[in-house]
Enzyme design. Structure first.
Site, PDB file in Angstrom:
ATOM      1  N   HIS A 228       0.928  -1.166   0.004  1.00 12.29           N
ATOM      2  CA  HIS A 228      -0.048  -0.085  -0.122  1.00 12.29           C
ATOM      3  C   HIS A 228       0.895   1.217  -0.010  1.00 12.29           C
ATOM      4  CE1 HIS A 228      -3.212   2.741  -0.069  1.00 12.29           C
ATOM      5  NE2 HIS A 228      -2.579   3.411   0.814  1.00 12.29           N
ATOM      6  N   TYR A 232       1.914   5.743  -2.231  1.00 14.77           N
ATOM      7  CA  TYR A 232       2.263   7.013  -1.813  1.00 14.77           C
ATOM      8  C   TYR A 232       3.686   7.232  -2.314  1.00 14.77           C
ATOM      9  CZ  TYR A 232      -2.211   7.108   0.316  1.00 14.77           C
ATOM     10  OH  TYR A 232      -3.572   7.166   0.333  1.00 14.77           O
ATOM     11  N   HIS A 379      -9.501   0.930 -11.204  1.00 15.30           N
ATOM     12  CA  HIS A 379      -9.147   1.985 -10.224  1.00 15.30           C
ATOM     13  C   HIS A 379      -7.514   2.510 -10.763  1.00 15.30           C
ATOM     14  CE1 HIS A 379      -8.180   3.686  -6.472  1.00 15.30           C
ATOM     15  NE2 HIS A 379      -7.219   2.610  -6.325  1.00 15.30           N
ATOM     16  N   PHE A 380      -6.844   1.566 -10.549  1.00 12.48           N
ATOM     17  CA  PHE A 380      -5.340   1.972 -10.340  1.00 12.48           C
ATOM     18  C   PHE A 380      -4.723   2.539 -11.779  1.00 12.48           C
ATOM     19  CE2 PHE A 380      -4.413  -2.701 -10.557  1.00 12.48           C
ATOM     20  CZ  PHE A 380      -3.950  -2.802 -11.644  1.00 12.48           C
ATOM     21  N   HIS A 381      -5.522   2.101 -13.031  1.00  8.04           N
ATOM     22  CA  HIS A 381      -5.050   3.023 -14.199  1.00  8.04           C
ATOM     23  C   HIS A 381      -5.349   4.630 -13.988  1.00  8.04           C
ATOM     24  CE1 HIS A 381      -4.316  -0.946 -15.606  1.00  8.04           C
ATOM     25  NE2 HIS A 381      -3.463  -0.237 -16.543  1.00  8.04           N
ATOM     26  N   ARG A 442     -10.183  -9.782 -12.944  1.00  8.21           N
ATOM     27  CA  ARG A 442      -9.118  -9.327 -13.180  1.00  8.21           C
ATOM     28  C   ARG A 442      -8.027 -10.393 -13.389  1.00  8.21           C
ATOM     29  NH1 ARG A 442      -5.362  -6.631  -8.072  1.00  8.21           N
ATOM     30  NH2 ARG A 442      -3.941  -6.523 -10.107  1.00  8.21           N
ATOM     31  N   ARG A 443      -6.928  -9.991 -13.878  1.00  2.59           N
ATOM     32  CA  ARG A 443      -5.698 -11.105 -14.124  1.00  2.59           C
ATOM     33  C   ARG A 443      -6.215 -12.231 -14.591  1.00  2.59           C
ATOM     34  NH1 ARG A 443      -2.059 -10.504  -8.725  1.00  2.59           N
ATOM     35  NH2 ARG A 443      -0.801  -8.933  -9.431  1.00  2.59           N
TER      36      ARG A 443
HETATM   37  C1  HEM Z   1      -1.183   2.170 -23.014  1.00  4.24           C
HETATM   38  C2  HEM Z   1      -1.501   2.225 -21.733  1.00  4.24           C
HETATM   39  C3  HEM Z   1      -2.179   0.996 -20.974  1.00  4.24           C
HETATM   40  C4  HEM Z   1      -2.768   0.118 -21.358  1.00  4.24           C
HETATM   41  C5  HEM Z   1      -3.664  -0.078 -22.578  1.00  4.24           C
HETATM   42  C6  HEM Z   1      -2.930  -0.761 -20.337  1.00  4.24           C
HETATM   43  C7  HEM Z   1      -3.771  -1.955 -20.117  1.00  4.24           C
HETATM   44  C8  HEM Z   1      -4.096  -2.804 -18.912  1.00  4.24           C
HETATM   45  C9  HEM Z   1      -4.981  -4.004 -18.778  1.00  4.24           C
HETATM   46  C10 HEM Z   1      -5.944  -4.226 -19.854  1.00  4.24           C
HETATM   47  C11 HEM Z   1      -4.676  -4.395 -17.648  1.00  4.24           C
HETATM   48  C12 HEM Z   1      -5.411  -5.599 -16.992  1.00  4.24           C
HETATM   49  C13 HEM Z   1      -5.090  -6.960 -17.232  1.00  4.24           C
HETATM   50  C14 HEM Z   1      -5.510  -7.835 -16.375  1.00  4.24           C
HETATM   51  O1  HEM Z   1      -6.176  -7.576 -15.146  1.00  4.24           O
HETATM   52  O2  HEM Z   1      -5.696  -9.012 -16.901  1.00  4.24           O
HETATM   53  C15 HEM Z   1      -3.806  -3.783 -16.978  1.00  4.24           C
HETATM   54  C16 HEM Z   1      -3.099  -4.295 -15.810  1.00  4.24           C
HETATM   55  C17 HEM Z   1      -2.106  -3.304 -15.254  1.00  4.24           C
HETATM   56  N1  HEM Z   1      -1.497  -2.234 -15.541  1.00  4.24           N
HETATM   57 FE1  HEM Z   1      -1.906  -1.543 -17.100  1.00  4.24          FE
HETATM   58  N2  HEM Z   1      -2.207  -0.216 -19.102  1.00  4.24           N
HETATM   59  C18 HEM Z   1      -1.755   0.868 -19.522  1.00  4.24           C
HETATM   60  C19 HEM Z   1      -0.844   1.632 -19.030  1.00  4.24           C
HETATM   61  C20 HEM Z   1      -0.307   1.391 -17.649  1.00  4.24           C
HETATM   62  C21 HEM Z   1       0.538   2.211 -16.875  1.00  4.24           C
HETATM   63  C22 HEM Z   1       1.016   3.487 -17.442  1.00  4.24           C
HETATM   64  C23 HEM Z   1       0.505   1.480 -15.467  1.00  4.24           C
HETATM   65  C24 HEM Z   1       1.424   2.012 -14.463  1.00  4.24           C
HETATM   66  C25 HEM Z   1       2.128   3.107 -14.273  1.00  4.24           C
HETATM   67  C26 HEM Z   1      -0.033   0.313 -15.535  1.00  4.24           C
HETATM   68  C27 HEM Z   1      -0.124  -0.549 -14.493  1.00  4.24           C
HETATM   69  C28 HEM Z   1      -0.684  -1.871 -14.825  1.00  4.24           C
HETATM   70  C29 HEM Z   1      -0.738  -2.703 -13.689  1.00  4.24           C
HETATM   71  C30 HEM Z   1       0.013  -2.659 -12.313  1.00  4.24           C
HETATM   72  C31 HEM Z   1      -1.718  -3.714 -13.864  1.00  4.24           C
HETATM   73  C32 HEM Z   1      -1.956  -4.976 -13.153  1.00  4.24           C
HETATM   74  C33 HEM Z   1      -1.041  -6.282 -13.528  1.00  4.24           C
HETATM   75  C34 HEM Z   1      -1.427  -7.287 -12.464  1.00  4.24           C
HETATM   76  O3  HEM Z   1      -2.508  -7.605 -12.407  1.00  4.24           O
HETATM   77  O4  HEM Z   1      -0.512  -8.035 -12.102  1.00  4.24           O
HETATM   78  N3  HEM Z   1      -0.581   0.162 -16.879  1.00  4.24           N
HETATM   79  N4  HEM Z   1      -3.228  -2.936 -18.033  1.00  4.24           N
HETATM   80 CU   LIG Z   2      -3.933   0.102  -0.665  1.00  5.41          CU
END
Ligand code: HEM
Ligand SMILES: [Cu+2]
Length: 553
Positions: A228, A232, A379-381, A442-443
């Site tokens: 968490h 921050y 949320h976190f995007h 998710r995932r």
């Molecule tokens: C072009 C921009 C982006 C696209 C299209 C994108 C798309 C996605 C999608 C569709 C997922 C969900 C996957 C799932 O739950 O199966 C995901 C997960 C995630 N994204 Fe992005 N994302 C983008 C940019 C970013 C950025 C800028 C960050 C952080 C700085 C980020 C951090 C994450 C993280 C931490 C996850 C979770 C991974 C996990 O569950 O282990 N993403 N993204």
């Molecule tokens: Cu948290």
């Protein structure tokens, strides 16, 4: 180096260090967004993974790379470079230990390379949370541990620079930007002890084969001790820009310097003892500790509200000075032609929605509805994916020209980029939130899931995820083209100043205790002991360490 020198110090050597960090950060983000694009398309049934199977073995392989590169590497490297830049200038003091600074960078880069090898070879497809009993190659764990250790060295250089400054200015208030950078790294150093303990006592000996089994619950608890507050660690550097730079870019002044200090001290004390809000659904943790973490989570929302009021008041101050009128119409008078400001203001707007969905995650009972659904990436995007990332992009729009000595290659393109991210993210994130409420996990490789044909209510939103993701990807490409061209092709000399905001109400109106460290660090320690002590003690003393490792990919 003496003080006589520091007045004339040009910080060129420190700049090179910042350039090194920013370079790695950008390479990571670049690869990361390509993989994000593939994920978003997959939701709409466009499966490009077979085409790239020579590199990316599966959806989950790509997802692990996406998470690690974007949320761990892009952020950590950018922050280390940016806060070093900010702190030495705010203190007007050369970095104490340039060699130490470079050692930190080298260690961080070495850790990254070590972790990248198994990650790229599909031997660490455990996603960025590395929950056991999923078991990655030891090099992945060791590499990430070195990255964390390197951040401590960065913290040490900043602390030593502060000490050198303090010796010469025993009575002065710590300059706001430096104070904030120090709080950020102090908070992070304490917070990172959880993940370090997880690595050293559980994951490393287990992946080396020194111990037979592991304990998922203990590992998760240690992970979220850090997991968490790490948000921050990402957000506070964005806040530093919003507080100490953006008001200036909006041609205004910071509303209240003391209130800004109070909010950062609250973040120091409250960021850590809240991690169990990620574990409401975990069996084996006692309910009353979960509830305490829930209350403290609502408490840590308070400094975010302070930030919101303070920053909006500062923007309003600038807009009114430019002739803005009315209750809300002044907003139109912000300098909307400045891409750095626009990117950051748009980041703030989406962050407000991220804050709202975060409150829902944090609610003990509502969490059960959204836990592990697509709501969470929705949320976190908005938070790390936009409030942090779009702000860092906005910062780069002046920082890269400043460091390169050349004007931004194309300001118009930068403006389009910021708006495109805003629109793309609004569509992308809104659809994920909706899908999450409809129960989509998710995932998960949704397009390939056997139950998808039965989930008729998902079908309207899935293409919107792909649409939003495509706009985001195009926006990211515009960003990288602009930054790369600024570095290699821009010919015009830069006319960039480092934005430095003055305050309407300065620190002299605040009690001195706001510039002391020990009281706040003591409360931080006490709160951690109270919120985590009994749970961790119980888990450590009762763990059977008997879970075998799995390779599920
Ligand atoms: C072009 C921009 C982006 C696209 C299209 C994108 C798309 C996605 C999608 C569709 C997922 C969900 C996957 C799932 O739950 O199966 C995901 C997960 C995630 N994204 Fe992005 N994302 C983008 C940019 C970013 C950025 C800028 C960050 C952080 C700085 C980020 C951090 C994450 C993280 C931490 C996850 C979770 C991974 C996990 O569950 O282990 N993403 N993204
Ligand atoms: Cu948290």
């Amino acid at each position: 180096m003496g003080s006589s020198q520091s007045a004339a110090h040009d910080f060129r050597a420190e700049n090179r260090l910042t350039v090194a960090y920013l370079t790695v950060a950008h390479v990571a983000l670049f690869i990361g967004v390509i993989l994000g694009f593939l994920q978003a398309l997959e939701y709409a049934g466009i499966d490009l993974y077979p085409r790239v199977s020579f590199l990316i073995k599966s959806y989950y392989h790509g997802l692990s790379l996406h998470g690690v590169l974007n949320v761990l590497v892009w952020t950590t490297f950018f922050i280390s470079g940016f806060l070093t830049f900010v702190a030495v200038r705010a203190l007007g003091t050369p970095l104490q230990g340039l060699t130490l600074g470079w050692m930190a960078f080298a260690l961080m880069a070495a850790g990254l390379i070590l972790a990248a090898v198994p990650l790229l070879r599909n031997e660490a497809t455990v996603m960025f949370t590395f929950y056991p009993p999923m078991k990655a190659h030891w090099a992945f764990y060791l590499g990430l541990t070195l990255v964390v250790a390197a951040t401590w060295l960065v913290a040490l250089t900043l602390y030593r620079t502060y000490s050198a400054w303090r010796e010469k200015h025993p009575e002065a208030w710590t300059p706001l930007a430096a104070f904030m950078a120090l709080v950020t790294f102090a908070m992070w150093t304490i917070a990172s002890l959880g993940i370090t303990a997880e690595m050293i006592f559980l994951l490393l000996p287990w992946s080396f084969g020194l111990i037979e089994g592991t304990d998922a619950l203990l590992a998760r608890t240690l992970f979220w001790f850090t997991g968490h507050p790490i948000v921050y660690f990402w957000l506070l550097p964005a806040y530093i820009s919003w507080y100490t730079m953006v008001p200036r870019q909006a041609r205004g002044r910071l509303f209240s310097d003391p209130m800004a200090r109070v909010s950062f001290l609250l973040f120091l004390m409250l960021s850590i003892p809240v991690g169990i809000h990620h574990q409401y659904a975990d069996p084996g943790l006692q309910q009353h500790w979960k509830l305490l973490h829930a209350f403290l989570t609502f408490a840590v929302f308070f400094p975010s509200l302070l930030t919101f009021f303070n920053v909006v008041a500062s923007l309003e101050n600038g807009a009114r000075a430019r002739g803005g009128r009315g209750l809300v119409l002044w907003f139109g008078k912000l300098p909307w032609h400045d891409p750095s400001l626009v990117a950051q203001v748009l980041a703030m707007i989406l962050f407000a929605f991220g804050g709202i969905s975060g409150l829902i995650n944090a609610s003990y009972s509502l969490n059960l509805v959204v836990h592990n659904t697509a709501w969470v990436p929705g949320h976190f995007h908005l938070t790390v994916g936009t409030a942090v990332t779009l702000t860092f992009m906005g910062i780069s729009y002046w920082l890269v020209p400043y460091l390169r000595g050349r004007a931004l290659w194309n300001r118009q393109l930068a403006l389009v980029q910021a708006w495109l991210w805003f629109v793309g993210m609004a569509i992308f994130s809104h659809s994920l939130h909706r899908l999450g409420l409809m129960g989509m996990p998710r995932r998960t490789m949704i397009g390939a899931s056997s139950y998808l044909p039965l989930q008729l209510d998902w079908h309207a939103d899935l293409p919107l995820v792909a649409l939003g993701g495509t706009l985001l990807f195009i926006s990211a490409l515009f960003y990288f083209v602009n930054i790369a061209m600024t570095v290699v092709a821009s010919r015009q000399p830069a006319s960039v100043e480092i934005p430095t905001a003055e305050a309407m109400s300065g620190p002299e109106e605040a009690p001195r205790i706001l510039d002391r460290w020990w009281p706040w660090l003591a409360v931080t320690g006490l709160l951690i002991l109270l919120a985590y002590g009994p749970t961790i003690a119980q888990l450590v003393t009762t763990t059977p360490l008997n879970a075998p490792g799995y390779r599920v990919w």
